[in-house]
Design a protein around this motif. Structure first.
Motif, PDB file in Angstrom:
ATOM      1  N   LEU A  72       0.825  -1.207   0.000  1.00 59.53           N
ATOM      2  CA  LEU A  72       0.000   0.000   0.000  1.00 59.53           C
ATOM      3  C   LEU A  72       0.860   1.259   0.000  1.00 59.53           C
ATOM      4  N   SER A  73       0.346   2.310  -0.622  1.00 59.31           N
ATOM      5  CA  SER A  73       1.001   3.612  -0.633  1.00 59.31           C
ATOM      6  C   SER A  73       0.402   4.497   0.452  1.00 59.31           C
ATOM      7  N   THR A  74       1.247   5.256   1.116  1.00 60.32           N
ATOM      8  CA  THR A  74       0.767   6.154   2.173  1.00 60.32           C
ATOM      9  C   THR A  74       0.159   7.432   1.609  1.00 60.32           C
ATOM     10  N   GLU A  75       0.239   7.614   0.305  1.00 57.03           N
ATOM     11  CA  GLU A  75      -0.280   8.831  -0.315  1.00 57.03           C
ATOM     12  C   GLU A  75      -1.737   8.690  -0.750  1.00 57.03           C
ATOM     13  N   ARG A  76      -2.336   7.521  -0.526  1.00 55.17           N
ATOM     14  CA  ARG A  76      -3.733   7.280  -0.929  1.00 55.17           C
ATOM     15  C   ARG A  76      -4.542   6.827   0.271  1.00 55.17           C
ATOM     16  N   ASP A  77      -5.858   6.767   0.102  1.00 52.07           N
ATOM     17  CA  ASP A  77      -6.744   6.192   1.108  1.00 52.07           C
ATOM     18  C   ASP A  77      -6.387   4.709   1.211  1.00 52.07           C
ATOM     19  N   MET A  78      -5.714   4.328   2.282  1.00 52.11           N
ATOM     20  CA  MET A  78      -5.134   2.992   2.365  1.00 52.11           C
ATOM     21  C   MET A  78      -6.185   1.897   2.555  1.00 52.11           C
ATOM     22  N   LEU A  79      -7.285   2.206   3.233  1.00 53.48           N
ATOM     23  CA  LEU A  79      -8.335   1.209   3.432  1.00 53.48           C
ATOM     24  C   LEU A  79      -9.026   0.880   2.108  1.00 53.48           C
ATOM     25  N   THR A  80      -9.377   1.915   1.361  1.00 53.01           N
ATOM     26  CA  THR A  80     -10.017   1.692   0.063  1.00 53.01           C
ATOM     27  C   THR A  80      -9.067   0.989  -0.891  1.00 53.01           C
ATOM     28  N   THR A 142       2.287  -4.583   3.286  1.00 50.22           N
ATOM     29  CA  THR A 142       3.573  -3.886   3.395  1.00 50.22           C
ATOM     30  C   THR A 142       3.375  -2.409   3.100  1.00 50.22           C
ATOM     31  N   VAL A 143       4.052  -1.583   3.889  1.00 49.57           N
ATOM     32  CA  VAL A 143       3.961  -0.119   3.734  1.00 49.57           C
ATOM     33  C   VAL A 143       5.374   0.433   3.773  1.00 49.57           C
ATOM     34  N   ARG A 153      -2.493   6.978   9.851  1.00 49.49           N
ATOM     35  CA  ARG A 153      -3.148   6.900  11.168  1.00 49.49           C
ATOM     36  C   ARG A 153      -4.492   6.187  11.079  1.00 49.49           C
ATOM     37  N   VAL A 154      -5.300   6.511  10.075  1.00 47.65           N
ATOM     38  CA  VAL A 154      -6.601   5.848   9.918  1.00 47.65           C
ATOM     39  C   VAL A 154      -6.411   4.368   9.633  1.00 47.65           C
ATOM     40  N   PHE A 155      -5.482   4.055   8.744  1.00 45.89           N
ATOM     41  CA  PHE A 155      -5.240   2.655   8.417  1.00 45.89           C
ATOM     42  C   PHE A 155      -4.765   1.875   9.638  1.00 45.89           C
ATOM     43  N   ALA A 156      -3.780   2.412  10.360  1.00 43.10           N
ATOM     44  CA  ALA A 156      -3.228   1.711  11.513  1.00 43.10           C
ATOM     45  C   ALA A 156      -4.275   1.503  12.603  1.00 43.10           C
TER      46      ALA A 156
END
Length: 346
Positions: A72-80, A142-143, A153-156
């Motif tokens: 996953l990229s930290t620059e996008r909405d990680m959940l979506t 992986t991030v 923060r939202v993802f974690a």
């Protein structure tokens, strides 16, 4: 044959020195039933091989039948992004349809007739993970280059919920010390503070020497000199190999050094320098100018009390700039960093 070394960050080079101890620790722990930790943090100075190690572990687990790996990229909405990537896998798509999971309202491509659509992304992922668990599979996320931003923060925070619900989810994150430290100290993310953190240090010099000797067909003595010039710093191993490969028929090793210094400066050292405080810079400037290594002598040069100097010594150690392994002494942990510092301060 093309140059087997790379000076590009973010991808696994053709030639690299593996870290079997760290690799085996993480993989063996993730494979345990139950695992002692479902999260690992990889940190270290820029160019220390965090991404290479994470990629190596991800590739190894992806080969195993019961593992799924998603980056996953930290620059996008990680959940979506996670939900979309899970749905894009044909084997999972079929399982989600069979389970009558309707994600049409989320715009991620699954619409099942006579099934109520799921409109909340956290609920959708929870249902997906339930299916993955029933299928006997585990999910590694992986991030790379994690930072304390809203997406992470939202993802974690949501990932923590999934762990409490005993889903087979695992997280491997990389980041420089300051970013990982800031993220771990978020009040709502205390589980990250408790997660094992592996700080990557120098590579084995013998392994570097053997690689150089094999690739370039040079003597062990010459390969040993090259290895010493890297001080085990992974990015330096790549840079020196890259430059020597391109010029070995035209230049000696000594003639390559100015270009070696320039690459280290432009790719890494200038950024590290910009992130040091004025006091940090004062300390390393004294070390570079005098060559002194004894803590007491350096402290006298900067006119600093022991308790204050200890704070800055620990800061520089965590930033990967100095080595404090010898009692009562500090030395530079990065190759030819003293040369760079003198250039910046003289």
């Amino acid at each position: 044959m093309s140059n087997p070394f790379t000076i590009s960050f973010g991808r696994q080079p053709a030639q690299f020195i593996s870290r079997p101890v760290e690799t085996n620790e993480i993989i063996e722990n993730f494979e345990q039933e139950p695992p002692s930790s479902q999260v690992y943090m990889l940190t270290g100075v820029r160019g220390s091989g965090k991404t290479v190690l994470m990629t190596d572990i991800a590739k190894e687990l992806a080969k195993r039948e019961n593992w799924l790996v998603v980056e996953l990229s930290t620059e996008r909405d990680m959940l979506t992004s996670l939900a979309a990537k899970l749905c894009s896998r044909p084997e999972l798509f079929a399982l989600f349809v069979e389970a009558k999971l309707n994600f049409s309202l989320l715009g991620i491509g699954i619409e099942v007739k006579n099934a109520a659509p799921i409109s909340d992304i956290e609920t959708a992922l929870s249902r997906m993970l339930g299916v993955i668990r029933s299928a006997g599979k585990k999910l590694l996320v992986t991030v790379d280059e994690a930072a304390n931003n809203p997406n992470v923060r939202v993802f974690a925070s949501t990932f923590q919920i999934f762990m409490r619900q005993e889903y087979p989810v695992f997280l491997l994150m990389t980041g420089i010390y300051d970013n990982i430290h800031n993220l771990q100290n978020e009040k709502t993310l205390t589980f990250l503070y408790r997660a094992p953190k592996i700080t990557l240090g120098a590579l084995n010099l013998t392994s570097i020497r053997l690689q150089y000797a094999k690739i370039f067909g040079i003597s062990m003595k010459e390969a040993g000199r090259m290895a010493d010039l890297t001080m085990g710093y992974p990015f330096a191993f790549q840079v020196l190999g890259y430059l020597y490969w391109n010029s070995r028929d035209a230049k000696t090793l000594d003639e390559v050094l100015p270009e070696y210094d320039r690459y280290l400066e432009e790719y890494v050292y200038s950024k590290i320098w910009s992130e040091l405080s004025e006091t940090d810079k004062q300390i390393v400037a004294v070390m570079a100018a005098t060559g002194k290594t004894k803590v007491g002598e350096i402290r006298e040069e900067v006119a600093m009390k022991p308790e204050k100097f200890s704070v800055y010594r620990e800061r520089l150690k965590r930033k990967g700039v100095i080595d404090t392994s010898r009692y009562g002494a500090v030395t530079f942990a990065l190759p030819r960093f003293d040369v760079f510092v003198r250039m910046m301060t003289e």
